[in-house]
Design a protein around this motif. Structure first.
Motif, PDB file in Angstrom:
ATOM      1  N   ALA A 103     -24.034  30.836   3.565  1.00 55.07           N
ATOM      2  CA  ALA A 103     -24.931  31.494   2.616  1.00 55.07           C
ATOM      3  C   ALA A 103     -26.333  30.897   2.715  1.00 55.07           C
ATOM      4  N   PHE A 104     -26.407  29.574   2.803  1.00 55.52           N
ATOM      5  CA  PHE A 104     -27.707  28.916   2.923  1.00 55.52           C
ATOM      6  C   PHE A 104     -28.451  29.421   4.154  1.00 55.52           C
ATOM      7  N   ASP A 105     -27.775  29.460   5.299  1.00 63.06           N
ATOM      8  CA  ASP A 105     -28.449  29.843   6.538  1.00 63.06           C
ATOM      9  C   ASP A 105     -28.791  31.329   6.567  1.00 63.06           C
ATOM     10  N   ASN A 106     -27.988  32.170   5.927  1.00 63.82           N
ATOM     11  CA  ASN A 106     -28.336  33.584   5.827  1.00 63.82           C
ATOM     12  C   ASN A 106     -29.623  33.762   5.032  1.00 63.82           C
ATOM     13  N   VAL A 107     -29.731  33.048   3.918  1.00 66.53           N
ATOM     14  CA  VAL A 107     -30.925  33.175   3.078  1.00 66.53           C
ATOM     15  C   VAL A 107     -32.140  32.545   3.751  1.00 66.53           C
ATOM     16  N   ALA A 108     -31.906  31.458   4.488  1.00 68.93           N
ATOM     17  CA  ALA A 108     -33.022  30.768   5.151  1.00 68.93           C
ATOM     18  C   ALA A 108     -33.555  31.527   6.361  1.00 68.93           C
ATOM     19  N   LEU A 109     -32.781  32.473   6.871  1.00 68.12           N
ATOM     20  CA  LEU A 109     -33.144  33.135   8.129  1.00 68.12           C
ATOM     21  C   LEU A 109     -34.554  33.729   8.126  1.00 68.12           C
ATOM     22  N   PRO A 110     -34.966  34.505   7.103  1.00 70.42           N
ATOM     23  CA  PRO A 110     -36.328  35.057   7.133  1.00 70.42           C
ATOM     24  C   PRO A 110     -37.410  33.990   7.184  1.00 70.42           C
ATOM     25  N   LEU A 111     -37.193  32.861   6.505  1.00 68.75           N
ATOM     26  CA  LEU A 111     -38.182  31.789   6.534  1.00 68.75           C
ATOM     27  C   LEU A 111     -38.245  31.149   7.912  1.00 68.75           C
ATOM     28  N   ARG A 112     -37.081  30.952   8.530  1.00 69.37           N
ATOM     29  CA  ARG A 112     -37.075  30.377   9.870  1.00 69.37           C
ATOM     30  C   ARG A 112     -37.756  31.304  10.873  1.00 69.37           C
ATOM     31  N   LEU A 113     -37.507  32.591  10.747  1.00 75.16           N
ATOM     32  CA  LEU A 113     -38.148  33.550  11.652  1.00 75.16           C
ATOM     33  C   LEU A 113     -39.661  33.574  11.445  1.00 75.16           C
ATOM     34  N   ALA A 114     -40.097  33.237  10.233  1.00 77.11           N
ATOM     35  CA  ALA A 114     -41.534  33.200   9.934  1.00 77.11           C
ATOM     36  C   ALA A 114     -42.169  31.873  10.327  1.00 77.11           C
ATOM     37  N   GLY A 115     -41.354  30.942  10.846  1.00 80.27           N
ATOM     38  CA  GLY A 115     -41.890  29.675  11.315  1.00 80.27           C
ATOM     39  C   GLY A 115     -41.962  28.569  10.280  1.00 80.27           C
ATOM     40  N   VAL A 116     -41.295  28.734   9.141  1.00 81.65           N
ATOM     41  CA  VAL A 116     -41.307  27.691   8.121  1.00 81.65           C
ATOM     42  C   VAL A 116     -40.498  26.491   8.613  1.00 81.65           C
ATOM     43  N   ARG A 117     -41.044  25.315   8.432  1.00 83.34           N
ATOM     44  CA  ARG A 117     -40.365  24.099   8.883  1.00 83.34           C
ATOM     45  C   ARG A 117     -39.133  23.828   8.028  1.00 83.34           C
ATOM     46  N   GLU A 118     -38.129  23.214   8.656  1.00 85.56           N
ATOM     47  CA  GLU A 118     -36.869  22.938   7.970  1.00 85.56           C
ATOM     48  C   GLU A 118     -37.090  22.130   6.694  1.00 85.56           C
ATOM     49  N   SER A 119     -37.992  21.169   6.737  1.00 85.46           N
ATOM     50  CA  SER A 119     -38.234  20.315   5.567  1.00 85.46           C
ATOM     51  C   SER A 119     -38.838  21.101   4.405  1.00 85.46           C
ATOM     52  N   GLU A 120     -39.412  22.266   4.700  1.00 87.26           N
ATOM     53  CA  GLU A 120     -40.089  23.045   3.665  1.00 87.26           C
ATOM     54  C   GLU A 120     -39.252  24.209   3.151  1.00 87.26           C
ATOM     55  N   LEU A 121     -38.089  24.449   3.751  1.00 87.79           N
ATOM     56  CA  LEU A 121     -37.303  25.596   3.299  1.00 87.79           C
ATOM     57  C   LEU A 121     -36.080  25.209   2.462  1.00 87.79           C
ATOM     58  N   VAL A 122     -35.711  23.929   2.493  1.00 90.75           N
ATOM     59  CA  VAL A 122     -34.511  23.514   1.756  1.00 90.75           C
ATOM     60  C   VAL A 122     -34.652  23.797   0.267  1.00 90.75           C
ATOM     61  N   ARG A 123     -35.769  23.419  -0.312  1.00 92.66           N
ATOM     62  CA  ARG A 123     -35.935  23.596  -1.757  1.00 92.66           C
ATOM     63  C   ARG A 123     -35.952  25.075  -2.166  1.00 92.66           C
ATOM     64  N   PRO A 124     -36.796  25.934  -1.543  1.00 90.86           N
ATOM     65  CA  PRO A 124     -36.798  27.330  -1.993  1.00 90.86           C
ATOM     66  C   PRO A 124     -35.476  28.047  -1.781  1.00 90.86           C
ATOM     67  N   VAL A 125     -34.788  27.747  -0.682  1.00 88.07           N
ATOM     68  CA  VAL A 125     -33.498  28.399  -0.434  1.00 88.07           C
ATOM     69  C   VAL A 125     -32.461  27.927  -1.452  1.00 88.07           C
ATOM     70  N   SER A 126     -32.435  26.625  -1.724  1.00 83.75           N
ATOM     71  CA  SER A 126     -31.484  26.092  -2.704  1.00 83.75           C
ATOM     72  C   SER A 126     -31.753  26.669  -4.092  1.00 83.75           C
ATOM     73  N   GLU A 127     -33.028  26.768  -4.473  1.00 80.49           N
ATOM     74  CA  GLU A 127     -33.374  27.318  -5.782  1.00 80.49           C
ATOM     75  C   GLU A 127     -33.008  28.792  -5.881  1.00 80.49           C
ATOM     76  N   MET A 128     -33.200  29.525  -4.784  1.00 78.47           N
ATOM     77  CA  MET A 128     -32.856  30.943  -4.801  1.00 78.47           C
ATOM     78  C   MET A 128     -31.354  31.136  -4.946  1.00 78.47           C
ATOM     79  N   LEU A 129     -30.570  30.339  -4.234  1.00 83.23           N
ATOM     80  CA  LEU A 129     -29.116  30.442  -4.353  1.00 83.23           C
ATOM     81  C   LEU A 129     -28.643  30.030  -5.747  1.00 83.23           C
ATOM     82  N   GLU A 130     -29.313  29.061  -6.336  1.00 83.48           N
ATOM     83  CA  GLU A 130     -28.968  28.681  -7.708  1.00 83.48           C
ATOM     84  C   GLU A 130     -29.277  29.825  -8.674  1.00 83.48           C
ATOM     85  N   TRP A 131     -30.399  30.492  -8.469  1.00 82.45           N
ATOM     86  CA  TRP A 131     -30.786  31.588  -9.348  1.00 82.45           C
ATOM     87  C   TRP A 131     -29.760  32.713  -9.335  1.00 82.45           C
TER      88      TRP A 131
END
Length: 247
Positions: A103-131
């Motif tokens: 689930a984490f990697d599915n949600v993170a996919l658009p950010l990774r495709l946009a070039g977001v660094r791994e260190s910068e996507l953990v928090r927004p993806v985790s918060e979105m899954l919590e929401w």
């Protein structure tokens, strides 16, 4: 039809048929304005999914003109389509999750495709899954999830990048009423941040949950009353800038 500031999508006399079959969409003429919230309603078979396919660029119309973000989408070269799709977030009825990804990697996919660094996507993806109520399921793969859980992952993936236009096809069809309301609140929050939202639904109870929404009604491939296709919830009127521009 005029094209003014704030118009992100314009359909002009659009028709769609598959192969040699009769048209499934006929004479569609409407405008979507930036930052507004739309519901698309109609009975099963009315053409809602076909209309959404035109909006998320999976299908080209058989006739008519479509402009998106100031560009003619009929003549746009196919190699430029990926750039425009990055402006869109899409929630599909059948989820379309990548089965081998968590689930984490599915949600993170658009950010990774946009070039977001791994260190910068953990928090927004985790918060979105919590929401969406999946903080404890972020390591799960789709095959281990219920339909409702998969739907919530699909919604989180669609909105994680704050798209300019969010297109959702029956996004609450696989969740209970409480979660449906929570997901709708998520769409509202994204809308308040500036994203234009269009939600296809047959659930009339949802229509009154967003008081400033506009309602488009499809019947047998046509918008009802094409001179005033965008209906308003009771006691609401169009903004002054949109009066006369609803068809």
């Amino acid at each position: 039809m005029t094209h003014g500031a704030g118009e992100i999508v314009t359909f002009d006399n659009v028709g769609l048929r598959y192969g040699t079959e009769p048209e499934v969409l006929r004479d569609l003429a409407f405008t979507l304005f930036a930052g507004r919230f739309y519901f698309l309603t109609g009975a099963s078979g009315a053409g809602k999914t076909s209309l959404l396919k035109l909006l998320y660029l999976a299908q080209r119309p058989s006739r008519g003109a479509i402009r998106m973000f100031g560009n003619d989408m009929i003549t746009l070269p196919r190699d430029r389509l990926p750039m425009f799709r990055r402006k869109l977030g899409v929630v599909f009825q059948d989820f379309r999750l990548i089965e081998h990804l968590s689930a984490f990697d599915n949600v993170a996919l658009p950010l990774r495709l946009a070039g977001v660094r791994e260190s910068e996507l953990v928090r927004p993806v985790s918060e979105m899954l919590e929401w969406v109520g999946l903080a404890k399921r972020m390591d799960g793969v789709p095959a281990t999830m219920s339909g409702g859980e998969q739907q919530r992952v699909a919604i989180a993936r669609a909105v994680i990048g704050r798209p300019d236009l969010l297109i959702a096809d029956e996004p609450t069809g696989n969740v209970d009423p409480d979660m449906a309301l929570k997901l709708l609140q998520l769409f509202e929050r994204l809308n308040r941040l500036g994203t234009t939202v269009i939600v296809a639904t047959h659930d009339i109870h949802l229509l009154r949950q967003v008081p400033d929404s506009l309602i488009m009604r499809l019947q047998k491939g046509s918008l009802l009353d094409p001179t005033g296709a965008l209906r308003f919830p009771p006691r609401l009127a169009p903004r002054a800038s949109e009066r006369g521009s609803e068809a």
